[in-house]
Design a protein around this motif. Structure first.
Motif, PDB file in Angstrom:
ATOM      1  N   LEU A  95      24.872  29.448   8.725  1.00  0.00           N
ATOM      2  CA  LEU A  95      24.045  29.893   9.845  1.00  0.00           C
ATOM      3  C   LEU A  95      22.572  29.936   9.441  1.00  0.00           C
ATOM      4  N   PRO A  96      21.673  29.776  10.424  1.00  0.00           N
ATOM      5  CA  PRO A  96      20.251  29.771  10.086  1.00  0.00           C
ATOM      6  C   PRO A  96      19.794  31.100   9.494  1.00  0.00           C
ATOM      7  N   LYS A  97      18.849  31.031   8.569  1.00  0.00           N
ATOM      8  CA  LYS A  97      18.230  32.197   7.927  1.00  0.00           C
ATOM      9  C   LYS A  97      19.182  32.985   7.037  1.00  0.00           C
ATOM     10  N   VAL A  98      20.391  32.466   6.811  1.00  0.00           N
ATOM     11  CA  VAL A  98      21.317  33.181   5.932  1.00  0.00           C
ATOM     12  C   VAL A  98      21.365  32.445   4.607  1.00  0.00           C
ATOM     13  N   LEU A 101      23.963  32.739  -1.161  1.00  0.00           N
ATOM     14  CA  LEU A 101      24.410  33.798  -2.078  1.00  0.00           C
ATOM     15  C   LEU A 101      24.672  35.101  -1.335  1.00  0.00           C
ATOM     16  N   ASP A 102      23.797  35.423  -0.380  1.00  0.00           N
ATOM     17  CA  ASP A 102      24.004  36.639   0.415  1.00  0.00           C
ATOM     18  C   ASP A 102      25.306  36.523   1.208  1.00  0.00           C
ATOM     19  N   ALA A 103      25.543  35.320   1.739  1.00  0.00           N
ATOM     20  CA  ALA A 103      26.758  35.110   2.535  1.00  0.00           C
ATOM     21  C   ALA A 103      27.996  35.270   1.658  1.00  0.00           C
ATOM     22  N   LEU A 104      27.932  34.739   0.439  1.00  0.00           N
ATOM     23  CA  LEU A 104      29.085  34.847  -0.464  1.00  0.00           C
ATOM     24  C   LEU A 104      29.349  36.304  -0.830  1.00  0.00           C
ATOM     25  N   ALA A 105      28.266  37.047  -1.093  1.00  0.00           N
ATOM     26  CA  ALA A 105      28.442  38.462  -1.423  1.00  0.00           C
ATOM     27  C   ALA A 105      29.024  39.205  -0.222  1.00  0.00           C
ATOM     28  N   THR A 106      28.557  38.859   0.976  1.00  0.00           N
ATOM     29  CA  THR A 106      29.107  39.498   2.175  1.00  0.00           C
ATOM     30  C   THR A 106      30.592  39.170   2.305  1.00  0.00           C
ATOM     31  N   ARG A 275      18.484  45.686   9.785  1.00  0.00           N
ATOM     32  CA  ARG A 275      17.512  45.125  10.734  1.00  0.00           C
ATOM     33  C   ARG A 275      16.563  44.151  10.055  1.00  0.00           C
ATOM     34  N   LYS A 276      16.391  44.314   8.743  1.00  0.00           N
ATOM     35  CA  LYS A 276      15.424  43.472   8.041  1.00  0.00           C
ATOM     36  C   LYS A 276      15.986  42.095   7.695  1.00  0.00           C
ATOM     37  N   VAL A 277      17.306  41.924   7.764  1.00  0.00           N
ATOM     38  CA  VAL A 277      17.884  40.625   7.418  1.00  0.00           C
ATOM     39  C   VAL A 277      18.282  39.887   8.698  1.00  0.00           C
ATOM     40  N   ALA A 278      18.793  38.652   8.521  1.00  0.00           N
ATOM     41  CA  ALA A 278      19.108  37.819   9.685  1.00  0.00           C
ATOM     42  C   ALA A 278      20.113  38.501  10.614  1.00  0.00           C
ATOM     43  N   HIS A 279      19.925  38.293  11.911  1.00  0.00           N
ATOM     44  CA  HIS A 279      20.803  38.956  12.879  1.00  0.00           C
ATOM     45  C   HIS A 279      22.215  38.403  12.878  1.00  0.00           C
ATOM     46  N   TRP A 280      22.403  37.271  12.230  1.00  0.00           N
ATOM     47  CA  TRP A 280      23.748  36.697  12.171  1.00  0.00           C
ATOM     48  C   TRP A 280      24.713  37.615  11.443  1.00  0.00           C
ATOM     49  N   TYR A 281      24.175  38.453  10.555  1.00  0.00           N
ATOM     50  CA  TYR A 281      25.054  39.383   9.845  1.00  0.00           C
ATOM     51  C   TYR A 281      25.733  40.336  10.818  1.00  0.00           C
ATOM     52  N   VAL A 282      25.009  40.697  11.882  1.00  0.00           N
ATOM     53  CA  VAL A 282      25.579  41.609  12.873  1.00  0.00           C
ATOM     54  C   VAL A 282      26.753  40.922  13.562  1.00  0.00           C
ATOM     55  N   VAL A 283      26.533  39.667  13.973  1.00  0.00           N
ATOM     56  CA  VAL A 283      27.599  38.918  14.646  1.00  0.00           C
ATOM     57  C   VAL A 283      28.800  38.791  13.715  1.00  0.00           C
ATOM     58  N   TYR A 284      28.501  38.396  12.462  1.00  0.00           N
ATOM     59  CA  TYR A 284      29.590  38.206  11.496  1.00  0.00           C
ATOM     60  C   TYR A 284      30.372  39.492  11.299  1.00  0.00           C
ATOM     61  N   SER A 285      29.652  40.627  11.123  1.00  0.00           N
ATOM     62  CA  SER A 285      30.392  41.834  10.770  1.00  0.00           C
ATOM     63  C   SER A 285      31.140  42.438  11.952  1.00  0.00           C
TER      64      SER A 285
END
Lengths: 375, 110
Positions: A95-98, A101-106, A275-285
């Motif tokens: 996803l954009p702006k993700v 490494l952050d995605a893998l940790a998530t 709020r400071k990171v990409a909003h896709w994390y909200v959708v994902y979680s």
């Protein structure tokens, strides 16, 4: 329709249950700016007691039951744990702006298991008198460790590949730009290009291979897993029934409510970071707990038909897949993937993943199991 | 008699506690003091007062007394190189005068 009404009924029941109401209460008072503080040492002892109790229950149950029943659900737990990381690698990371490494940790954190969510699921099952294998809690490490190990290994492999590419690129650039620098007479610049790069290049020479055993060791030594495994061993080999009945079992629900309050407060405080990171994390979680839970639910149903794994057990398996670690996972990942941004993965897990898993996924999977059980 | 020494202060994330302690010991320091702290820095407010279910937001502060600047510098370089790219941290050094301390000064005192 049955599923929907079951879900709604369970959802309302669940909202009023001590588990969820305390969680929501925690979010509210934190949002309200309350000064309430639960000392960290108390939170630690609560986590210890909850997981020791789950371990003890599992250990005592395993002693009295047939271990072969556990093989298939345990294998599915391992499979789900690994799968969740790869799902994150090929969905969230694209996803954009993700950052990958952050995605893998998530993914690792969502694959790892939350002891408090599991405790909440077990309480919900007991409240509704749904039978489940008492050893179902012992599936925890079978999902937790593979997920963390996979996330850290995949992240390090990715990092090494990136470094290799970078090195190849910089070697090429260097050969092109060497001439003018040598003529410019800046010897200092050559030995200290800049501190950041220097650190990078020094790091480059070290860890190029990922060692798996230290990761396993670290997760086993984590407070949550070691408490649970200790309980499991004591339940298996000792006779802890009297302390279990007199101390661990009666205190379980009360302590869980306090932990839920703390989790609610923490969820609110983490929301700001998210709020400071990409909003896709909200959708994902929001979406991921359901997807992961459904995969585990499907696999659990296979075990249900193949070996008679109970529907309650299937719910436990689905909920531990839906849950994301809040206690022992974050430090392991922070140490294992240092360059990933903790605001992203811990924020996604604690602020949204856990409330979704407890508030929505537990009633959803309970409703699903009841519908299937009735049909 | 006070013995001149350097006080090295390292503030970093709690999960690095054991690793930093190891670096300090390997450098040959006779000991260190470590405490949990909180505060504000470039990586957000890192506190010890907020409710927290994991230790990831807690900081620790190391204080190490070294006989000379060289050892302090060695510890500082090692810690910074290894961790400060990815973890929060700051290191500073002050002059100190040790008044009492068996292990630091020797059996007959400072």
């Amino acid at each position: 329709m049955d599923l929907l009404s079951n879900f709604l009924m369970d959802f309302i029941k669940q909202l009023q249950s001590p588990t969820l109401s305390f969680l929501i209460g925690g979010i509210f008072i934190a949002a309200f700016g309350s000064q309430l503080q639960i000392p960290e040492s108390i939170v630690k002892i609560i986590i210890f007691m909850l997981l020791t109790k789950i371990g003890l229950t599992g250990g005592i149950a395993i002693r009295n039951s047939n271990l072969t029943e556990m093989i298939l659900p345990a294998a599915f737990s391992v499979l789900v744990g690994i799968l969740i990381v790869f799902i994150a690698r090929y969905t969230l990371a694209k996803l954009p702006k993700v950052k990958t490494l952050d995605a893998l940790a998530t993914g690792g954190l969502f694959g790892a298991v939350s002891g408090s969510t599991m405790a909440a699921a077990i309480t919900a099952l007991e409240e509704q008198n749904i039978k489940f294998e008492a050893w179902a809690g012992a599936l925890y490490p079978f999902m937790d460790i593979p997920a963390l190990v996979t996330a850290i290994v995949v992240a390090n492999v990715y990092l090494n590949n990136m470094k290799r590419k970078e090195q190849a690129q910089s070697a090429m650039q260097e050969s092109l730009s060497r001439q003018p620098v040598a003529a410019g007479d800046y010897p200092d610049q050559q030995s200290y290009p800049s501190t950041r790069q220097e650190y990078l290049s020094r790091q480059r020479s070290v860890d190029s291979r990922v060692k798996i055993w230290p990761i396993v060791q670290e997760s086993l030594q984590g407070p949550a897993l070691s408490a649970m495994l200790l309980g499991l061993a004591l339940g298996l080999f000792a006779r802890p029934e009297s302390v279990y009945k007199g101390f661990y079992d009666p205190a379980f629900r009360g302590l869980l409510s306090i932990l839920m309050l703390v989790m609610g407060m923490e969820a609110w405080s983490r929301l700001n970071e998210l709020r400071k990171v990409a909003h896709w994390y909200v959708v994902y979680s929001v979406v991921a707990p359901f997807v992961h839970g459904l995969i585990a639910f499907g696999l659990g149903m296979i075990a249900h038909y193949a070996t008679g794994f109970s529907l309650g057990g299937v719910v436990v398996l689905a909920v531990i897949a839906a849950s994301s670690s809040d206690i022992s996972g974050p430090p392991t990942l922070r140490a294992g993937i240092p360059s990933a941004n903790p605001s992203a993965y811990i924020g996604a897990s604690t602020a949204i993943g856990t409330p979704v898993a407890i508030g929505l996924c537990i009633p959803f999977f309970l409703g699903l199991a009841q519908t299937l059980g009735a049909g | 008699m006070a013995k001149p020494a350097k006080k090295l202060v390292i503030i970093s994330e709690k999960i690095l506690l054991k690793k930093i302690a190891q670096i300090i010991e390997e450098a040959g320091a006779t000991g260190y003091t470590v405490m949990e702290t909180g505060g504000k820095g470039s990586r957000n407010v890192r506190s010890s007062g907020q409710p927290s279910v994991s230790d990831t937001t807690v900081n620790v502060k190391f204080e190490v007394l070294t006989h000379d600047r060289i050892m302090a510098q060695k510890i500082a370089d090692h810690v910074a190189e290894k961790f400060f790219l990815d973890y929060a941290g700051i290191i500073y050094m002050c002059d100190a005068e040790v008044l009492y301390g068996h292990s630091f000064c020797g059996p007959e005192g400072c």
